[in-house]
Design an enzyme around this catalytic site. Structure first.
Site, PDB file in Angstrom:
ATOM      1  N   LYS A  50       9.307   5.162  -7.223  1.00 35.51           N
ATOM      2  CA  LYS A  50       8.511   4.052  -7.764  1.00 35.51           C
ATOM      3  C   LYS A  50       8.194   4.295  -9.236  1.00 35.51           C
ATOM      4  O   LYS A  50       8.355   3.411 -10.074  1.00 35.51           O
ATOM      5  CB  LYS A  50       7.222   3.875  -6.942  1.00 35.51           C
ATOM      6  N   GLN A  94      -0.145   5.616  -2.157  1.00 41.11           N
ATOM      7  CA  GLN A  94       0.930   5.785  -1.179  1.00 41.11           C
ATOM      8  C   GLN A  94       0.349   6.089   0.201  1.00 41.11           C
ATOM      9  O   GLN A  94      -0.495   6.975   0.347  1.00 41.11           O
ATOM     10  CB  GLN A  94       1.855   6.928  -1.640  1.00 41.11           C
ATOM     11  N   ASP A 117       0.280  -3.470  -4.210  1.00 39.98           N
ATOM     12  CA  ASP A 117       0.845  -3.383  -2.865  1.00 39.98           C
ATOM     13  C   ASP A 117       0.474  -4.628  -2.048  1.00 39.98           C
ATOM     14  O   ASP A 117       1.041  -4.861  -0.980  1.00 39.98           O
ATOM     15  CB  ASP A 117       0.297  -2.128  -2.149  1.00 39.98           C
TER      16      ASP A 117
END
Ligand code: NDP
Length: 282
Positions: A50, A94, A117
């Protein structure tokens, strides 16, 4: 029918290039900070990929790697600092987190405007009522794949297998918003095979290796396989038995190289959206 393969790697590369060009044209350097807690090897790989993709797109990318014993309070303090940091447009924590940290407390602490997200209840709620803002990356990537394949969603019968908050539910909401008629199936669904056979668009996000067999697929269907499962021999497979399904589908995504790369491309899109919105450009 033999299916055409939807090449997620190629499509994701195009999306990433477009996002980079858009940011450049707007004179923006979006800032993305990825936070990872602990040493989970898969998480380390995801986080690295990412940050690498963000940097390659010309974004300001930072990774905060914290030891597994980090307390929830310490993590929340870091998120508060990132929320207040003008240089940070997107914050991604994460998952999974170590057991002693409540993921919902962490997700809810993120400023919804920086929640790239799309997991914060404000963003989930907006998607549920048809006013999407920041949308979870994996289902967003699936929508991009469907658009690339030129699949008509209006009026189409879509079946989503799996109802998780990060994939299945937002996937169903996005397909509904695109005017498909959506069935959301899960572990309690009676006769899953029959539900799948009715699908013109089938999205599998279950986490069970090759559970969806060829005879579950309608002739000419579009099959999107979100699943990532490791076989005992080390091979990565999806939730769909690819070779069998490809004999009946019109379009199918491979694993790996299908949905996976799209997730990161969507993350860059979301970070640009957040950066523009925070500067009043959207
Ligand atoms: P979860 O485990 O959170 O959810 C799985 C869902 O599948 C649940 O709704 C569950 O039903 C349902 N399910 C489980 N077993 C069955 C069954 N036998 N029959 C029908 N439904 C079943 O998984 P995620 O949504 O997080 O992920 C799903 C898959 O997608 C995983 O393989 C994951 O690795 C992959 N993934 C891939 C990403 C990518 O970038 N390509 C990103 C995110 C995930 P119930 O609710 O009833 O328990």
């Amino acid at each position: 029918m033999t299916a055409a393969t939807l090449d997620g790697r190629a499509i994701a590369a195009r999306v990433r290039a477009r996002v980079a060009a858009e940011a450049r044209a707007a004179g923006l350097v979006p800032g993305l900070t990825v936070v990872v807690v602990g040493e989970d090897p898969a998480s380390q790989v995801y986080v690295r990929n990412k940050a690498k993709a963000a940097a390659a797109a010309g974004f300001r990318a930072a990774t905060i790697a914290l030891p597994a014993e980090t307390t929830e309070a310490a993590l929340l303090a870091i998120i508060a600092r990132l929320n207040a940091d003008e240089e940070v447009d997107g914050i991604l924590v994460q998952l999974p987190l170590p057991k002693h940290i409540r993921p919902e407390a962490v997700i809810e602490a993120i400023d919804p405007a920086k929640d790239v997200d799309g997991f914060h209840p404000v963003n989930a709620g907006r998607l549920a009522i048809g006013r999407p803002a920041l949308v979870p990356c994996t289902p967003k990537g699936v929508m991009t794949l469907l658009a690339e394949a030129g699949v008509t969603l209006t009026g189409a019968r879509a079946v989503v297998l799996g109802r998780s908050a990060i994939v299945g539910r937002p996937m169903a909401a996005l397909l509904t918003a695109a005017d498909a008629t959506v069935t959301l199936a899960h572990s309690r669904t009676r006769d899953l095979a029959a539900e799948c056979r009715r699908a013109e668009v089938l999205v599998a996000a279950v986490g069970r290796a090759e559970m969806v067999r060829g005879d579950w697929i309608a002739e000419g269907a579009t099959v999107i396989d979100v699943g990532i499962n490791r076989r005992p021999d080390g091979r990565l497979v999806g939730d769909v038995a690819f070779a069998e399904a490809a004999e009946r589908a019109a379009w199918i995504t491979p694993v790996p190289g299908g949905v996976g790369p799209m997730t990161i491309a969507s993350l860059l899109e979301n970070t640009l959206i957040a950066a523009k919105a925070r500067r009043g450009l959207a």
